[in-house]
Design an enzyme around this catalytic site. Structure first.
Site, PDB file in Angstrom:
ATOM      1  N   ASP A  73       0.747  -1.194   0.159  1.00 39.81           N
ATOM      2  CA  ASP A  73       0.027   0.110  -0.044  1.00 39.81           C
ATOM      3  C   ASP A  73       0.955   1.236   0.050  1.00 39.81           C
ATOM      4  O   ASP A  73       1.940   1.433   0.500  1.00 39.81           O
ATOM      5  CB  ASP A  73      -1.019  -0.040   1.137  1.00 39.81           C
ATOM      6  N   ASN A 121     -10.515  -2.616  -6.570  1.00 44.45           N
ATOM      7  CA  ASN A 121      -9.857  -1.732  -7.575  1.00 44.45           C
ATOM      8  C   ASN A 121     -10.436  -1.359  -8.850  1.00 44.45           C
ATOM      9  O   ASN A 121     -10.080  -0.509  -9.626  1.00 44.45           O
ATOM     10  CB  ASN A 121      -8.433  -2.341  -7.756  1.00 44.45           C
TER      11      ASN A 121
END
Length: 293
Positions: A73, A121
Site C-alpha cells: 500500500d 480496484n
C-alpha cells in the site's frame, strides 16, 4: 544453505561476498536485475544482496514465519507527494516487490502472498485500471526468468471474471516455467477479494450438495478450504501492511484467521527487504495462542 548451532537450525543465507551483485539500483526504470552467478550442484542462484549489503537477521527455523502476506500500500500517495501521476508510484513499486522476494529467500520464508489488484480496484479510474492490468502483465513477463533462476515458484490467485486474458496467459507461462521450483512460492493476488473467494467456495459446495455429491451436514473447514482459489495455500503467519493503514482490506480473510499483523509506516515505493526483516523480528516476539489461554 541452512546452518545449525547446537540444536537449532537457522535457514538464513550467510552474508554474501562483498563483491556480490546488489539490487535495486533505482536510478533507471524498469530497474535492471543484475547478472548473478548461476547456482551450482543443482542449487538455484543466490539472490542479489541489498544495495546496503545488509544481511538477514538470524532467526531459528521454527520461528521464521512460513507464510507472509503483504498488502503493498501507498503507491498513489508516494507519487502524489512528489507531484507525479499515481501510475509513477506503481512503477516504483515493482523493484520493491522483487527486492522483498530476495529478502524473503535470504531469511528463509517459504510462502509469500502479495496483494497486487483487488476486486474493489475496478472502482478506480478507467485509466488507472488499464494501467494496473497491463502493468501486472508486463511485470510477470519481465521478471519471471530472474525469479525462476532463484528457485521462485510463481502462481496467480484470483477470480477469472473480468480478469484480462492476456494477464492470465502471462501468469500461466510463469507458473509452468517455475512449477518445480521449491525455494519459495509466491502467490500474486490479482483480481482477488477475500469475500469473493469465500462466496465462490460456498457456491461450489452448494452445487455439490444439490448434485448429491456431498452431505451438507458433513461439510468441514477442511472440505471448505479445498474449494478456495488455491487449496494448498497455508495459513498466514505474518500479515504486513505498509503505508501506516491498519486494516485487512478484504485480503486472505480465510487464510489469515490467526495471522499476526504488523503495520509499517513506510509507503510501498520506499520499502525494502530490511523492513520485511524487521517485521519478521517483531513476529518472533509475538505470543501466538490460537485461542488458548
Amino acid at each position: 544453505m541452512a546452518t545449525t548451532r547446537g540444536k537449532k537450525t537457522y535457514p538464513q543465507l550467510p552474508p554474501a561476498p562483498d563483491d556480490y551483485p546488489t539490487f535495486p539500483d533505482k536510478s533507471t526504470w524498469p530497474v535492471v536485475f543484475p547478472e548473478i552467478p548461476a547456482g551450482t550442484n543443482g542449487r538455484f542462484a543466490r539472490p542479489p544482496q541489498h544495495t546496503s549489503k545488509a544481511a538477514a537477521p538470524k532467526i531459528p527455523a521454527d520461528q521464521v514465519p512460513n507464510h507472509v502476506a503483504v498488502v503493498m500500500d501507498g503507491n498513489g500517495r508516494w507519487a502524489t507527494q512528489r507531484g507525479l501521476g499515481r501510475t509513477e508510484g506503481h512503477k516504483m513499486g515493482e523493484a520493491v516487490l522483487i527486492d522483498i522476494t530476495c529478502g524473503a529467500i535470504e531469511i528463509g520464508i517459504k510462502h509469500l502472498t502479495v496483494y497486487a489488484f483487488s476486486t474493489e480496484n475496478w472502482k478506480r479510474s478507467t485509466e488507472e485500471v488499464r494501467f494496473l492490468m497491463g502493468f501486472n502483465r508486463e511485470v510477470v513477463r519481465r521478471r519471471r526468468e530472474n525469479l525462476n533462476d532463484m528457485g521462485v515458484r510463481m502462481r496467480w490467485v484470483g477470480s477469472r471474471p473480468r480478469m484480462w486474458r492476456s494477464v492470465i496467459k502471462e501468469f500461466d507461462i510463469a507458473e509452468q516455467m517455475t512449477v518445480d521450483n521449491d525455494v519459495i512460492t509466491i502467490n500474486y493476488c490479482v483480481n482477488y477479494g477475500g469475500r469473493t473467494e469465500i462466496v465462490e467456495a460456498a457456491r461450489a459446495l452448494a452445487q455439490e450438495a444439490v448434485d448429491g455429491k456431498i452431505n451438507p451436514a458433513r461439510i468441514s473447514e477442511a472440505m471448505f478450504a479445498k474449494h478456495l482459489h488455491r487449496a494448498d495455500i497455508p495459513d498466514v503467519d505474518l500479515f504486513i501492511r505498509t503505508s501506516g493503514e491498519q486494516r485487512a482490506s478484504n485480503f486472505l480473510l480465510w487464510q489469515a484467521a490467526y495471522a499476526e499483523y504488523v503495520f509499517q509506516d513506510k509507503l510501498w515505493p520506499d520499502y525494502d527487504r530490511r523492513d520485511l526483516w524487521a517485521a519478521c523480528e517483531e513476529y518472533v516476539n509475538r505470543n501466538r495462542r490460537f485461542g488458548r489461554a
